[in-house]
Scaffold this active site. Structure first.
Site, PDB file in Angstrom:
ATOM      1  N   TYR A  97     -13.643  -3.353  11.522  1.00 32.92           N
ATOM      2  CA  TYR A  97     -12.511  -2.647  11.434  1.00 32.92           C
ATOM      3  C   TYR A  97     -11.904  -3.000  12.846  1.00 32.92           C
ATOM      4  O   TYR A  97     -10.440  -3.246  12.574  1.00 32.92           O
ATOM      5  CB  TYR A  97     -12.591  -1.295  11.117  1.00 32.92           C
ATOM      6  CG  TYR A  97     -11.264  -0.536  11.090  1.00 32.92           C
ATOM      7  CD1 TYR A  97     -10.589  -0.705   9.994  1.00 32.92           C
ATOM      8  CD2 TYR A  97     -10.862   0.467  11.846  1.00 32.92           C
ATOM      9  CE1 TYR A  97      -9.262   0.074   9.788  1.00 32.92           C
ATOM     10  CE2 TYR A  97      -9.746   1.072  11.887  1.00 32.92           C
ATOM     11  CZ  TYR A  97      -8.859   0.835  10.806  1.00 32.92           C
ATOM     12  OH  TYR A  97      -7.544   1.543  10.674  1.00 32.92           O
ATOM     13  N   GLY A 148       0.693  -1.234  -0.090  1.00 36.47           N
ATOM     14  CA  GLY A 148       0.222   0.087  -0.062  1.00 36.47           C
ATOM     15  C   GLY A 148       0.842   1.338  -0.008  1.00 36.47           C
ATOM     16  O   GLY A 148       0.439   2.152   0.679  1.00 36.47           O
ATOM     17  N   GLY A 205      -0.684   7.845   1.364  1.00 35.35           N
ATOM     18  CA  GLY A 205      -0.671   7.872   2.725  1.00 35.35           C
ATOM     19  C   GLY A 205       0.662   7.537   3.443  1.00 35.35           C
ATOM     20  O   GLY A 205       1.743   7.706   3.198  1.00 35.35           O
TER      21      GLY A 205
END
Length: 298
Positions: A164, A21, A25
């Protein structure tokens, strides 16, 4: 007290690093800092065009490879293509609070991506790892509980934030059990974890709710720290002289911002029996097992 920052990252020349990823971010910020320290950084991303754009803005040596953590086929393909030593694996990629969605293998998306995908990737790459495995969790682990009767939300009503929390609690339990197994196998590798606090990234904008996205936008502008600061706990967990099963997070306001330090976790995140059971169930679900010897499972 000495404040840790990117200037404390050691020289990583000749080291290979994988950051999942890493196209945006805190993953992008961590990859950039590690590349600046001399590492060869592989950006493991689902969208290679976005990965190439991110890599183009980084110093040093970078490479972009496709990895979809919501697909065991993609994970296996990524691992099968790996050659040579891997100094550092950073399990960073994740999704947060989307509507109920399932991976290509039928897992609830958050549990499947945040935990099971990284669990499979780590075990498939572990024979190559020479340093440490860092897994990014969250303060949201505090609202998590592992429901072994319905891990993938197939029977109970879906609660996106509870899902989550379960996935982020699983990240810490995974780290603890990985370290236990490494120790049992007499491996010099270590497993650590980190959380970014409240960082302004695009993670918050996949909820499917316009209201939630607008609130996240306001929060990012007013309360959140920059993604570079949010990446500091990950970098600390990756390169600082800390023991296995350490958990790093911000030192400031309610662990939401500030320089990194070692932080605490809930009692649920320290439950060794649950960690071992989750590992065993995760192996069954993914079909990928710990590669370093049967003695580690004892």
């Amino acid at each position: 007290m000495t404040t840790w920052s990117t200037i404390d990252i050691p020289d990583l020349t000749g080291r290979s690093v994988v950051v999942t990823g890493a196209n945006s971010g805190i993953g992008r910020a961590a990859a950039q800092a590690l590349a600046a320290a001399g590492a060869r950084v592989v950006l493991a991303v689902r969208d290679t065009n976005k990965g190439e754009a991110a890599a183009a803005a980084m110093p040093g040596t970078t490479e972009v490879r496709r990895l979809d953590l919501a697909s065991l086929e993609s994970i296996r393909a990524f691992a099968a293509d790996w050659r040579g030593e891997l100094s550092l694996l950073i399990n960073n990629a994740g999704v947060m609070a989307p509507p109920l969605t399932r991976t290509s293998d039928g897992f609830e998306l958050q549990f499947g991506t945040n935990h099971l995908g990284h669990c499979a990737l780590t075990n498939l790459l572990l024979d190559y790892v020479t340093g440490r495995v860092v897994t990014v969790s969250s303060t949201a682990h505090r609202m998590g509980a592992v429901d072994f009767d319905d891990l993938n939300w197939e029977r109970k009503p879906y609660r996106r934030w509870r899902a989550y929390g379960q996935s982020k609690l699983a990240n810490l339990l995974f780290t603890a059990e990985l370290q236990r197994r490494l120790d049992a196998a007499s491996s010099p590798l270590i497993a650590t974890a980190a959380h970014p606090g409240y960082a302004a990234t695009n993670l918050q904008f996949h909820s499917g709710s316009g209201l939630m996205d607008r609130l996240s936008s306001v929060g990012n502008r007013i309360l959140a720290q920059h993604e570079q600061d949010g990446a500091l706990p990950t970098l600390y967990a990756a390169t600082a002289d800390i023991p296995g099963n350490s958990f790093a997070g911000p030192s400031g306001f309610m662990e939401q911002r500030g320089a990194p330090k070692l932080v605490g976790r809930t009692a649920a995140a320290k439950d060794a029996a649950v960690a071992r059971r989750l590992w065993e169930v995760s192996e069954e679900l993914t079909g990928v097992r710990f590669p370093l010897g049967a003695t580690a499972a004892a």
